[in-house]
Scaffold this active site. Sequence first.
Site, PDB file in Angstrom:
ATOM      1  N   ASP A 146       0.834  -1.207   0.000  1.00 55.67           N
ATOM      2  CA  ASP A 146       0.000   0.000   0.000  1.00 55.67           C
ATOM      3  C   ASP A 146       0.869   1.259   0.000  1.00 55.67           C
ATOM      4  O   ASP A 146       2.016   1.232   0.445  1.00 55.67           O
ATOM      5  CB  ASP A 146      -0.922  -0.028   1.230  1.00 55.67           C
ATOM      6  CG  ASP A 146      -2.108   0.914   1.086  1.00 55.67           C
ATOM      7  OD1 ASP A 146      -2.395   1.361  -0.049  1.00 55.67           O
ATOM      8  OD2 ASP A 146      -2.755   1.200   2.111  1.00 55.67           O
ATOM      9  N   ASN A 186     -10.954  -2.472  -5.631  1.00 53.45           N
ATOM     10  CA  ASN A 186     -10.196  -1.405  -6.310  1.00 53.45           C
ATOM     11  C   ASN A 186     -10.850  -0.951  -7.621  1.00 53.45           C
ATOM     12  O   ASN A 186     -10.483   0.086  -8.167  1.00 53.45           O
ATOM     13  CB  ASN A 186      -8.741  -1.834  -6.563  1.00 53.45           C
ATOM     14  CG  ASN A 186      -7.864  -1.802  -5.322  1.00 53.45           C
ATOM     15  OD1 ASN A 186      -6.933  -2.597  -5.179  1.00 53.45           O
ATOM     16  ND2 ASN A 186      -8.135  -0.888  -4.390  1.00 53.45           N
TER      17      ASN A 186
HETATM   18  C1  IPE Z   1      -5.345  -2.745  -0.402  1.00 54.95           C
HETATM   19  O1  IPE Z   1      -5.051  -1.398  -0.418  1.00 54.95           O
HETATM   20  C2  IPE Z   1      -5.296  -3.312  -1.793  1.00 54.95           C
HETATM   21  C3  IPE Z   1      -3.977  -3.414  -2.394  1.00 54.95           C
HETATM   22  C4  IPE Z   1      -2.858  -3.111  -1.831  1.00 54.95           C
HETATM   23  C5  IPE Z   1      -3.967  -3.947  -3.733  1.00 54.95           C
HETATM   24  P1  IPE Z   1      -6.191  -0.284  -0.545  1.00 54.95           P
HETATM   25  O2  IPE Z   1      -5.497   1.008  -0.643  1.00 54.95           O
HETATM   26  O3  IPE Z   1      -7.140  -0.628  -1.635  1.00 54.95           O
HETATM   27  O4  IPE Z   1      -6.956  -0.435   0.842  1.00 54.95           O
HETATM   28  P2  IPE Z   1      -7.896   0.592   1.599  1.00 54.95           P
HETATM   29  O5  IPE Z   1      -8.899   1.065   0.615  1.00 54.95           O
HETATM   30  O6  IPE Z   1      -7.020   1.704   2.088  1.00 54.95           O
HETATM   31  O7  IPE Z   1      -8.473  -0.210   2.737  1.00 54.95           O
HETATM   32  C1  IPE Z   2      -1.580   0.335  -3.276  1.00 59.48           C
HETATM   33  O1  IPE Z   2      -1.352   1.699  -3.334  1.00 59.48           O
HETATM   34  C2  IPE Z   2      -1.684  -0.290  -4.640  1.00 59.48           C
HETATM   35  C3  IPE Z   2      -3.051  -0.613  -5.051  1.00 59.48           C
HETATM   36  C4  IPE Z   2      -4.123  -0.537  -4.325  1.00 59.48           C
HETATM   37  C5  IPE Z   2      -3.207  -1.058  -6.423  1.00 59.48           C
HETATM   38  P1  IPE Z   2      -2.545   2.718  -3.290  1.00 59.48           P
HETATM   39  O2  IPE Z   2      -2.902   3.071  -4.688  1.00 59.48           O
HETATM   40  O3  IPE Z   2      -3.666   2.215  -2.468  1.00 59.48           O
HETATM   41  O4  IPE Z   2      -1.841   3.955  -2.587  1.00 59.48           O
HETATM   42  P2  IPE Z   2      -2.492   4.937  -1.533  1.00 59.48           P
HETATM   43  O5  IPE Z   2      -3.063   4.101  -0.424  1.00 59.48           O
HETATM   44  O6  IPE Z   2      -3.561   5.701  -2.247  1.00 59.48           O
HETATM   45  O7  IPE Z   2      -1.371   5.781  -1.087  1.00 59.48           O
HETATM   46 MG    MG Z   3      -4.131   2.398  -0.514  1.00 55.52          MG
END
Ligand code: IPE
Ligand code: IPE
Ligand code: MG
Length: 249
Positions: free
Chosen positions: A32, A80
Amino acid sequence: MAAPAQNTIRERALARGIDLDRLPKHVAIIMDGNGRFAQKQGLMRLWGHRQGYRTLKDVLLSAANLGVEFLTVYAFSAENWRRPEEEVGGLMTLIEEAARHELRGLTENNVRAQVIGRIHEVPSTLRNALEEMTSSTSHNTGITFTLAINYGGRAEIVDAVRSLIEEGVSAESINEEMISERMYAPSLPDPDLMIRTAGELRWSNYLIWQSAYTELFVTDTTWPEFGEEELLAGIAQYQKRTRKFGGLA
Ligand code: IPE
Ligand code: IPE
Ligand code: MG
């Protein structure tokens, strides 16, 4: 005088007190913080995802060289899809490119790659690339690398229940083992260590069935900034924990 030979990751792990005989067998990662990493520097979120891909390559090699047997990473959650179309499309393209581009490297490093999630729902070009990656690495005997794509832990449990019903299994005979056997990758052992980058203290629907007794390590470092040093820190912390599985130490 000749320059000293470069230490290996196993030597570096030993030097920081890690017991190589007690490594977590299965490490799961919630990668993340790609978006926040990009935003910090005033760049596009997709740029952050590209940097995250580089980190993943490094961390996979580190884990493999260290002797971790299973590495499972969350690349795209079933939730996502709620993101803007441009980001979703960009991620699909990036994962497809990566799967195609890394084919040779995976085999050179003896990595067995596979995918968990509702893969029938992703664009067909991505699905084809993932199928090729899985089949062409299936005979490798090194680390098992599992990519969670369009993956949701609740969806996985729903899919397992559906197969039980389709098989006509009677209600009384259902037990936990039978549900475990119907997860997307039943040969994966439950994760020993779950690492989450970028500081959020939640599971975000990742491996929720399998993580009942998994040890959690959360770091504030964003995924693109994560690396060997913190992987070793997570493992060192894991080795200090007492796992009790509901019993007594
Ligand atoms: C979890 O991260 C999914 C991945 C890392 C692919 P998210 O960024 O989607 O999670 P939330 O929305 O903060 O819980
Ligand atoms: C995690 O990074 C990767 C995916 C969920 C694909 P994020 O895109 O969730 O990054 P933040 O949480 O917005 O920083
Ligand atoms: Mg995230």
